[in-house]
Write a protein that holds these residues in place. Structure first.
Motif, PDB file in Angstrom:
ATOM      1  N   LEU A  65       0.823  -1.206   0.000  1.00 55.51           N
ATOM      2  CA  LEU A  65       0.000   0.000   0.000  1.00 55.51           C
ATOM      3  C   LEU A  65       0.862   1.263   0.000  1.00 55.51           C
ATOM      4  O   LEU A  65       0.575   2.233  -0.722  1.00 55.51           O
ATOM      5  CB  LEU A  65      -0.921  -0.016   1.222  1.00 55.51           C
ATOM      6  CG  LEU A  65      -2.015   1.060   1.275  1.00 55.51           C
ATOM      7  CD1 LEU A  65      -2.938   0.943   0.073  1.00 55.51           C
ATOM      8  CD2 LEU A  65      -2.809   0.945   2.578  1.00 55.51           C
ATOM      9  N   GLY A  87      -3.945  -2.401  -6.495  1.00 52.44           N
ATOM     10  CA  GLY A  87      -5.239  -2.916  -6.066  1.00 52.44           C
ATOM     11  C   GLY A  87      -5.363  -4.409  -6.319  1.00 52.44           C
ATOM     12  O   GLY A  87      -5.869  -5.160  -5.479  1.00 52.44           O
ATOM     13  N   TYR A 120      -5.612  -7.459  -3.376  1.00 55.34           N
ATOM     14  CA  TYR A 120      -6.691  -8.450  -3.408  1.00 55.34           C
ATOM     15  C   TYR A 120      -6.122  -9.867  -3.317  1.00 55.34           C
ATOM     16  O   TYR A 120      -6.630 -10.711  -2.574  1.00 55.34           O
ATOM     17  CB  TYR A 120      -7.505  -8.291  -4.689  1.00 55.34           C
ATOM     18  CG  TYR A 120      -8.550  -9.376  -4.872  1.00 55.34           C
ATOM     19  CD1 TYR A 120      -9.734  -9.356  -4.147  1.00 55.34           C
ATOM     20  CD2 TYR A 120      -8.329 -10.429  -5.751  1.00 55.34           C
ATOM     21  CE1 TYR A 120     -10.687 -10.351  -4.306  1.00 55.34           C
ATOM     22  CE2 TYR A 120      -9.271 -11.426  -5.924  1.00 55.34           C
ATOM     23  CZ  TYR A 120     -10.447 -11.389  -5.196  1.00 55.34           C
ATOM     24  OH  TYR A 120     -11.375 -12.383  -5.348  1.00 55.34           O
TER      25      TYR A 120
END
Length: 441
Positions: A102, A211, A215
């Motif tokens: 992140l 992203g 996931y």
């Protein structure tokens, strides 16, 4: 006997084929995206940042400042290794994989949004360097977490070299993606449009890719080796224990990593500077050579990982180190020929040898340290080498060319540090088939 069966069954399931594939896929995907973010900065530092963020300087000085901003991340990486290594050894390997990915994605996206020097003056390079530091912190924690997660899938040691290659292959895939996107943008838009907005596209794409990585990592379970051997040890401070009790292992890790890091960046980033700036050839030749080299690593990192399981970590590292020391001189001669085919071949062979320097590290370095300090120890050894390797190599190589107007000093520099890999491997014990519970002894 009966009371122990559920626990053993649970452990077996966690270490089964589906779990192995899931952890390997998560490590590969996330680390690839981290390296993609890392390498698009390197490409931009060589191609556009001197003009957009350091235009107040002479061309050579602007290039050196841009490369220095690239190198700042390497200085931050040991700090990231210490911080995230601490939490990885105290709280678990899985926790750091989310945070680092992140951090890297957000920093990379924001670089793509930055104003240039022409718009805000000195604030532009300051913000650029700050975001580069965040990238360095994230990558400093990422490699250790991912390498240890796959390493601890196989405590007995039959295939740790090949599993570790899954993490190491992320670097050339990330490099291929980064330079491929840059090459695609440069082919599709004019030079003026590329400098105006085209360079931002690879950075902004990072948001989508990260992203996807987050996931995939959501479904990863914590390392069973950590759960059984190190979880809940509140009394130990991993970094202090490593610095106090693992100095020889840190030294071996440092020198085993150093030469491969320098070879990697000279065979890639240095070409992006030297070929267009000093030889006057189109930058597409350098980009193609870098892409060709990345393909070589994608093909040969698994081979080197497989070989590290068969003949050992030490012989595999020695092949890369001694071969790299010899190839350094051949590489420079082929580059100086000016032939695009020769330049691409030089990069390809060079990166094959780097594969043998690089691939075994994801198994060899973790095997030097006990479970309770494994993330911290392996990460610090790996990332400290990056400060003296990847951070300084482009600057040293560029400075040597400017001082001597020759590639021979660069070849000597590369040959010396490559030979140090063989020395470090020779000084280490073979760890290919030890059980991880015996690591660090």
């Amino acid at each position: 006997m009966q009371a122990s069966m559920p626990l053993n069954a649970s452990t077996d399931r966690a270490a089964g084929p589906s779990s192995t594939r899931r952890v390997a896929a998560a490590s590969l995907a996330g680390t690839t995206l981290e390296f993609y973010d890392h390498f698009i900065y390197g490409a931009a530092a060589a191609l556009v940042f001197p003009k957009l963020f350091f235009p107040q300087s002479e061309p050579l000085v602007a290039m050196l400042l841009s490369l220095a901003s690239y190198g700042v991340a390497f200085v931050a990486r040991p700090l990231g290794a210490a911080v995230f290594g601490h939490f990885g050894d105290k709280l678990g390997r899985k926790s750091i994989l989310f945070i680092t990915l992140l951090m890297m994605g957000l920093a990379t996206f924001l670089i793509g949004c930055l104003p240039t020097f022409a718009q805000v003056g000195m604030l532009a390079p300051v913000l650029l360097v700050l975001l580069r530091i965040v990238q360095g912190l994230a990558l400093g924690g990422e490699w250790g977490g991912a390498a240890i997660m796959v390493n601890e899938l196989d405590p007995s040691g039959k295939r740790r070299g090949l599993l570790g290659a899954v993490v190491q292959i992320a670097a050339p895939i990330g490099l291929l993606l980064a330079n491929g996107v840059f090459a695609l943008v440069t082919w599709q838009v004019s030079e003026e449009a590329f400098l105006s907005w085209g360079w931002r596209v690879p950075f902004l794409l990072s948001a989508v890719l990260v992203g996807v990585g987050l996931y995939i990592r959501m479904k990863v379970q914590e390392s069973q080796v950590f759960e059984k051997e190190a979880k809940g040890r509140e009394e130990h401070a991993p970094i202090m224990e490593v610095l106090r009790h693992y100095k020889p292992q840190l030294a071996i890790a440092f020198f085993a990593r150093l030469g491969g890091d320098i070879a990697f960046y000279i065979f890639t980033l240095f070409l992006l500077y030297y070929v267009p700036a000093k030889m006057g050839l189109p930058k597409s030749i350098a980009l193609n050579a870098v892409l060709f080299g990345a393909v070589a690593q994608i093909l040969f990192i698994p081979v080197a990982g497989w070989l590290a399981d068969r003949i050992g970590r030490r012989p595999t590292l020695m092949i890369g180190g001694i071969g790299g020391a010899i190839w350094a001189f051949v590489f420079m001669q082929m580059v100086q020929s000016g032939s695009p085919a020769a330049i691409m071949t030089a990069s390809f062979v060079g990166m094959v040898l780097v594969s043998f320097m690089f691939s075994p590290l994801a198994s060899f370095l973790p095997e030097l340290f006990a479970t309770r300090v494994r993330v911290t120890g392996a990460s610090l050894g790996f990332q400290f080498a990056g400060v003296f390797g990847g951070a300084l190599a482009p600057l040293i190589a560029t400075g040597l060319v400017a001082r001597f107007d020759s590639l021979t000093p660069v070849a000597i520099y590369l040959a010396i540090v490559s030979a140090l890999i063989a020395v470090a491997a020779f000084a280490a014990r073979e760890t290919a088939h030890i059980d991880l519970k015996d690591a660090g002894r």
